[in-house]
Every structure is written in structure tokens, then in C-alpha cells.
Design a protein around this motif. Sequence first.
Motif, short mmCIF file in Angstrom:
data_model
loop_
_atom_site.label_atom_id
_atom_site.label_comp_id
_atom_site.label_asym_id
_atom_site.label_seq_id
_atom_site.Cartn_x
_atom_site.Cartn_y
_atom_site.Cartn_z
N GLY A 121 0.80 -1.23 0.00
CA GLY A 121 0.00 0.00 0.00
C GLY A 121 0.82 1.26 0.00
O GLY A 121 0.37 2.31 0.50
N VAL A 122 2.01 1.23 -0.58
CA VAL A 122 2.89 2.41 -0.61
C VAL A 122 2.31 3.48 -1.53
O VAL A 122 1.86 3.19 -2.65
CB VAL A 122 4.31 2.01 -1.06
CG1 VAL A 122 5.17 3.25 -1.27
CG2 VAL A 122 4.94 1.09 -0.02
N GLU A 123 2.35 4.73 -1.06
CA GLU A 123 1.85 5.87 -1.82
C GLU A 123 2.91 6.94 -2.05
O GLU A 123 2.80 7.73 -2.98
CB GLU A 123 0.65 6.51 -1.11
CG GLU A 123 -0.56 5.59 -0.95
CD GLU A 123 -1.68 6.25 -0.20
OE1 GLU A 123 -2.64 6.70 -0.86
OE2 GLU A 123 -1.59 6.35 1.05
N ARG A 124 3.91 7.00 -1.18
CA ARG A 124 5.02 7.96 -1.34
C ARG A 124 6.31 7.19 -1.56
O ARG A 124 6.55 6.16 -0.91
CB ARG A 124 5.16 8.89 -0.13
CG ARG A 124 3.93 9.71 0.20
CD ARG A 124 4.32 10.94 1.03
NE ARG A 124 4.55 12.10 0.18
CZ ARG A 124 5.12 13.24 0.60
NH1 ARG A 124 5.58 13.33 1.85
NH2 ARG A 124 5.26 14.26 -0.21
N TRP A 125 7.18 7.75 -2.41
CA TRP A 125 8.31 6.98 -2.89
C TRP A 125 9.60 7.77 -2.79
O TRP A 125 9.71 8.88 -3.31
CB TRP A 125 8.09 6.58 -4.36
CG TRP A 125 6.82 5.82 -4.54
CD1 TRP A 125 5.56 6.35 -4.71
CD2 TRP A 125 6.66 4.41 -4.54
NE1 TRP A 125 4.63 5.35 -4.81
CE2 TRP A 125 5.28 4.14 -4.72
CE3 TRP A 125 7.55 3.34 -4.42
CZ2 TRP A 125 4.77 2.85 -4.77
CZ3 TRP A 125 7.05 2.05 -4.47
CH2 TRP A 125 5.69 1.81 -4.64
N VAL A 126 10.60 7.18 -2.11
CA VAL A 126 11.95 7.72 -2.09
C VAL A 126 12.81 6.86 -3.01
O VAL A 126 12.97 5.66 -2.77
CB VAL A 126 12.55 7.72 -0.67
CG1 VAL A 126 13.98 8.27 -0.70
CG2 VAL A 126 11.68 8.53 0.29
N ASP A 129 4.85 13.30 -4.38
CA ASP A 129 4.95 12.03 -3.66
C ASP A 129 6.16 11.20 -4.12
O ASP A 129 6.25 10.01 -3.82
CB ASP A 129 3.67 11.21 -3.83
CG ASP A 129 2.51 11.79 -3.04
OD1 ASP A 129 2.75 12.34 -1.96
OD2 ASP A 129 1.35 11.72 -3.52
N ILE A 130 7.07 11.86 -4.85
CA ILE A 130 8.30 11.19 -5.28
C ILE A 130 9.50 12.04 -4.86
O ILE A 130 9.59 13.22 -5.21
CB ILE A 130 8.33 10.99 -6.82
CG1 ILE A 130 7.13 10.16 -7.27
CG2 ILE A 130 9.64 10.32 -7.24
CD1 ILE A 130 7.02 10.04 -8.79
N MET A 131 10.40 11.47 -4.08
CA MET A 131 11.64 12.13 -3.66
C MET A 131 12.81 11.34 -4.25
O MET A 131 12.86 10.11 -4.14
CB MET A 131 11.74 12.15 -2.13
CG MET A 131 13.10 12.55 -1.59
SD MET A 131 13.13 12.40 0.23
CE MET A 131 14.90 12.44 0.53
N ILE A 132 13.73 12.05 -4.91
CA ILE A 132 14.87 11.40 -5.55
C ILE A 132 16.16 11.95 -4.95
O ILE A 132 16.32 13.16 -4.81
CB ILE A 132 14.86 11.62 -7.07
CG1 ILE A 132 13.54 11.09 -7.67
CG2 ILE A 132 16.05 10.93 -7.73
CD1 ILE A 132 13.39 11.34 -9.16
N ASN A 133 17.06 11.05 -4.59
CA ASN A 133 18.32 11.46 -3.95
C ASN A 133 19.47 10.62 -4.47
O ASN A 133 19.34 9.40 -4.61
CB ASN A 133 18.21 11.33 -2.42
CG ASN A 133 19.51 11.67 -1.73
OD1 ASN A 133 20.35 10.82 -1.48
ND2 ASN A 133 19.69 12.96 -1.42
#
Length: 430
Positions: free
Chosen positions: A164-169, A198-202
Motif C-alpha cells: 500500500g505504498v503511496e510515497r516513494w523515495v 509524492d516522489i523524492m529522488i536522492n
Amino acid sequence: MNKQGFIKQVASACLAVSTLFGAATVQAEDTIKVGVLHSLSGTMAISETTLKDTVLMLIEEQNRKGGLLGKKLEPVVVDPASNWPLFAERARELLQRHEVDVVFGCWTSVSRKSVLPVFEELNGLLFYPVQYEGEESSRNVFYTGAAPNQQAIPAVDYLMNDVGVERWVLAGTDYVYPRTTNRILEAYLKSKGVKDEDIMINYTPFGHSDWQSIVAEIKRFGSAGKQTAVVSTINGDANVPFYNELSNQQVSAEDIPVVAFSVGEEELSGIDTSNLVGHLSAWNYFMSVDTPENEAFIKSWHTYIKDPKRVTNDPMEAHYVGFNLWAQAVEKAGTTDVDKVIDALPGLEVPNLTGGVARMLPNHHITKPVLIGEIREDGQYDVVWETDGEVEGDAWSDFLDGSKNIVADWVELKCGNYNTETKTCSGQNF
């Protein structure tokens, strides 16, 4: 002794020396040379040294069976030392100086892309055993690791549908594999309705060690009331401080699960996993898989390495599959000639270690199952999800513009970059 007798004695001695060196030359030519191109020092040694040992074990086992074509296999090991330009130099050394018949090697995509022009220029043969970003198909390379549709996409589907993931790193090491994979995943997530916020990229450099602020940022990102997960393409020894910092900041798998694409049993063997239980990895093999083939492989590994505590992992299985496919192709072709071996490989099948079959496809990728594993306290994995059968590796992504209409086929089309709309082959295969 008279002059004539002396001359005869010298001539006899020279003949003996000549015969000795001639025999040595014949003996050297009577082996099949296998190149091993893995980092034994530097940031990637944590992952690649074991792969060197795996190839040496496979060579030793094949020699006990009588070798190939009546010849013994001779390993030639070089150390590119986690230095990407040095990979190209070492590859050229293997092909030109040592005249190896095949090479098993590389881990990172930047190392593979470094050597690829060398293999194409010198018509060498490379078996590449690690998951990668796709967007490539070379006639001289056989990709026995996972393409994105055999690891990254199924892992995201699992997190989305089962967790049930909705936010993504999307966290990765700063080089071509994480950047391209994350570009594919970002496009895929957006096609599923995930919004930009809802998407974080590092990205972090190889060997990165200070994770305190990044993990804190991940915690803040995951505090928005939506189930959050980290998709990790962090490579090499940077994983040790990353997982340690997760533990230090009490980031549990229940709060923010991490699914890793480059962390397996070997990497976990250097970490206290007691606080990492429940975090995930997506691979095509786990040591904990219970099959007769895997049991035999583990037993052979422990016997060879003389350490019953040493683990096995997915890239080791990929080398096992690739080595056996190559050996079968050599027997089929009746020669180690690169062109004939390349032509013999597509369509060949060998057992994998999970109870299925690895088949070499016309695009030089193989069929593989996809497994999701949860980290156990002992550093092993419990398989929590897997595909029904093997998935065919796709060299080009269905989710990127410029790739979705491209196919690779080295049997019928003789091309690694064939455009199905224009019906043309660009000739640029990577």
C-alpha cells in the motif's frame, strides 16, 4: 672434446631447449583462457571479490569434469580496483595480451559501459552478472543479471499492491544504473497516478558514509500520513553506513520499508541486521531458496571457499547460469571462436538455482524468476513474494520515450536497437 663434438653437443642442447619451450607453448595453447574482470580492491570489492571466487570455483569444477573440448580451463584474473577507466584497460589486457576466450566480469553499469567499446572493437565475449538499467544490447555482451522488468518494476508493483505504498523515495548512488532505473521508475509511477510531490529522488557518491541528514530527510518525507517506502539503488560499501543510520534513527520496516536492488546476503554479512528485520530486497535468487540445485551449489561453495559461514547471492547465481550457458555453447559450437559461440548461445537452456530454467533469448538476456525477500535477523531472507514462473528480460523499457518502440534481436534482426515503427536499425546498441 674436439670442435665437431662440441658443436654436436651444443646443437643437442639447443634442440632440447627448443623442444622444452615448444612443449610449453603447446601446453599454453592447449588451454582455454577464462578472463575474470572484478574489483578486488576499492569501494566495490565488498561485492565483486566473491564473484571472482565464484568464477574460479566454476572453472575448477569444469576442469574436474575434463574441461571443455578436451582442454583444461585456465583462469586469468585482473583487478580493475573499482576504477572505471581502469576496467577498460584491464579488459584490453585480457583480450589482447592474454588472448582470453571469454570474460566474466563487471558489477556497476559504469564499469560495463567502460569496457563495452573494447569488447566490440576486439570482438571479445563478456558475461555480465548483475542487475542493470537496460537501454542496451550489445552483440558481444550476454546479460545474465536482471533487466528492469525482472527486478525494479515487479518490486514497485509489490510495494504498491501488497504494502500500500503511496510515497516513494528513490535513493541511489550517483551513476548511470540508479539514474536510468529511477528515470524508468519515475515514469512508471506517474503512469500509475503518483504525483510529483509524492516522489523524492536522492543521489550520493560512491563510498558515501555520512547518512545522518539524508535519513532524517527521508523520515520527514515519510511523515505526511501516507505509507512511504525507499527504493534503493545504493551500491557498494555505502550500504553499510546507510543501513546503520536507519537503525540509529529507528527507521523500521513497518514505518518506512526499504527495498534494495543491490543489497544481498554478501552485503548484509557485514552489517548487524537485528534492527533491519523486515526490510526488503528484490532479486532473482536468494540463498534461502530450498531446491536440490541450490543445496548442491551452496555445498560446493562452502567446500571450495573452506568456510561454512560464507553466503551465496544473486550475482553468484548469475555467474553460475552464465558460465554453464557458455560451456554448453562451446560444446555445441565445437570451438571457443567468439563468433560461433555467440551464434550458438540464443535458445540454450540451463537449470537455475531456484528450480526453474534459464533460457538465453535473442536479445542476449535470459529468463529469470523475480523474488522479494524480507531480511531476517541472521542476515538471510524469507521470500514473501515471487512470480509464477520465469520472466523474459527486456533490454529496452516500455516506459521511456525513445525506448518503448525499440527491440533487440541478434538472431533474426541482427540488431540491438531495432525501431519497430521505422523498421530500421540505428547501429548504436547502447
